[in-house]
Design a protein around this motif. Structure first.
Motif, PDB file in Angstrom:
ATOM      1  N   GLU A  24     -25.184  46.461  15.536  1.00  0.00           N
ATOM      2  CA  GLU A  24     -26.372  46.439  14.684  1.00  0.00           C
ATOM      3  C   GLU A  24     -25.987  46.520  13.208  1.00  0.00           C
ATOM      4  OE1 GLU A  24     -30.011  49.485  13.878  1.00  0.00           O
ATOM      5  OE2 GLU A  24     -29.565  49.037  15.971  1.00  0.00           O
ATOM      6  N   THR A  25     -25.015  47.351  12.902  1.00  0.00           N
ATOM      7  CA  THR A  25     -24.551  47.485  11.518  1.00  0.00           C
ATOM      8  C   THR A  25     -23.972  46.169  11.025  1.00  0.00           C
ATOM      9  OG1 THR A  25     -24.130  49.842  11.832  1.00  0.00           O
ATOM     10  CG2 THR A  25     -23.007  48.776   9.994  1.00  0.00           C
ATOM     11  N   ARG A  26     -23.137  45.534  11.844  1.00  0.00           N
ATOM     12  CA  ARG A  26     -22.544  44.246  11.456  1.00  0.00           C
ATOM     13  C   ARG A  26     -23.629  43.207  11.193  1.00  0.00           C
ATOM     14  NH1 ARG A  26     -22.024  39.793  14.148  1.00  0.00           N
ATOM     15  NH2 ARG A  26     -22.219  40.727  16.218  1.00  0.00           N
ATOM     16  N   VAL A  27     -24.581  43.115  12.104  1.00  0.00           N
ATOM     17  CA  VAL A  27     -25.661  42.131  11.971  1.00  0.00           C
ATOM     18  C   VAL A  27     -26.493  42.426  10.725  1.00  0.00           C
ATOM     19  CG1 VAL A  27     -27.781  41.297  13.056  1.00  0.00           C
ATOM     20  CG2 VAL A  27     -25.709  41.566  14.424  1.00  0.00           C
ATOM     21  N   ASN A  28     -26.786  43.693  10.479  1.00  0.00           N
ATOM     22  CA  ASN A  28     -27.575  44.067   9.297  1.00  0.00           C
ATOM     23  C   ASN A  28     -26.855  43.732   7.993  1.00  0.00           C
ATOM     24  OD1 ASN A  28     -29.721  44.983  10.834  1.00  0.00           O
ATOM     25  ND2 ASN A  28     -29.096  47.118  10.751  1.00  0.00           N
ATOM     26  N   TYR A  29     -25.535  43.805   8.010  1.00  0.00           N
ATOM     27  CA  TYR A  29     -24.755  43.425   6.830  1.00  0.00           C
ATOM     28  C   TYR A  29     -24.628  41.909   6.693  1.00  0.00           C
ATOM     29  CZ  TYR A  29     -23.015  48.019   5.325  1.00  0.00           C
ATOM     30  OH  TYR A  29     -22.909  49.288   4.829  1.00  0.00           O
ATOM     31  N   GLY A  30     -24.972  41.182   7.748  1.00  0.00           N
ATOM     32  CA  GLY A  30     -24.907  39.728   7.698  1.00  0.00           C
ATOM     33  C   GLY A  30     -23.536  39.152   7.998  1.00  0.00           C
ATOM     34  N   TYR A  31     -22.675  39.928   8.650  1.00  0.00           N
ATOM     35  CA  TYR A  31     -21.333  39.463   8.971  1.00  0.00           C
ATOM     36  C   TYR A  31     -21.274  38.882  10.381  1.00  0.00           C
ATOM     37  CZ  TYR A  31     -19.568  42.278   5.043  1.00  0.00           C
ATOM     38  OH  TYR A  31     -19.331  42.816   3.811  1.00  0.00           O
ATOM     39  N   THR A  32     -20.378  37.934  10.555  1.00  0.00           N
ATOM     40  CA  THR A  32     -20.044  37.464  11.896  1.00  0.00           C
ATOM     41  C   THR A  32     -18.915  38.345  12.434  1.00  0.00           C
ATOM     42  OG1 THR A  32     -18.324  35.933  11.150  1.00  0.00           O
ATOM     43  CG2 THR A  32     -20.600  35.074  11.263  1.00  0.00           C
ATOM     44  N   GLN A  33     -18.689  38.271  13.734  1.00  0.00           N
ATOM     45  CA  GLN A  33     -17.557  39.003  14.309  1.00  0.00           C
ATOM     46  C   GLN A  33     -16.247  38.524  13.693  1.00  0.00           C
ATOM     47  OE1 GLN A  33     -17.886  38.475  18.557  1.00  0.00           O
ATOM     48  NE2 GLN A  33     -19.240  40.255  18.774  1.00  0.00           N
ATOM     49  N   GLU A  34     -16.150  37.236  13.457  1.00  0.00           N
ATOM     50  CA  GLU A  34     -14.935  36.659  12.870  1.00  0.00           C
ATOM     51  C   GLU A  34     -14.681  37.232  11.469  1.00  0.00           C
ATOM     52  OE1 GLU A  34     -11.540  34.490  13.122  1.00  0.00           O
ATOM     53  OE2 GLU A  34     -13.085  34.380  14.663  1.00  0.00           O
ATOM     54  N   GLN A  35     -15.728  37.338  10.655  1.00  0.00           N
ATOM     55  CA  GLN A  35     -15.565  37.872   9.303  1.00  0.00           C
ATOM     56  C   GLN A  35     -15.100  39.329   9.337  1.00  0.00           C
ATOM     57  OE1 GLN A  35     -19.602  36.891   8.142  1.00  0.00           O
ATOM     58  NE2 GLN A  35     -18.845  35.480   6.569  1.00  0.00           N
TER      59      GLN A  35
END
Length: 83
Positions: A24-35
């Motif tokens: 959820e934190t990653r998605v909220n920051y707008g990052y992909t898993q790759e990034q």
């Protein structure tokens, strides 16, 4: 890494909470898993396993908490209320 099936139900809940929180934190920051993987020097598969299965080494959790600027204590304080 630990085998989640060998954990108590309560500890499995904590792992599930942590993996969901990190995704959820990653998605909220707008990052992909790759990034994220590139930034913390892990493979994309490692990030995926952390987010899907809660499989991580403690140093990976520390890297991600630092990357997202989240105090590690906050991760565990929040996990206390995951009932």
């Amino acid at each position: 890494m630990i085998d989640a099936s060998s954990l108590s139900p309560e500890n499995r809940k904590y792992l599930s909470y942590l993996s969901s929180f990190l995704k959820e934190t990653r998605v909220n920051y707008g990052y992909t898993q790759e990034q994220v993987a590139n930034e913390v020097k892990l493979s994309r598969n490692s990030i995926s396993r952390i987010e899907r299965q809660g499989l991580f080494r403690i140093q990976h959790l520390l890297l991600l908490a630092e990357f997202y600027d989240i105090p590690i204590s906050q991760l565990f304080m929040n996990a206390e209320g995951c009932d």
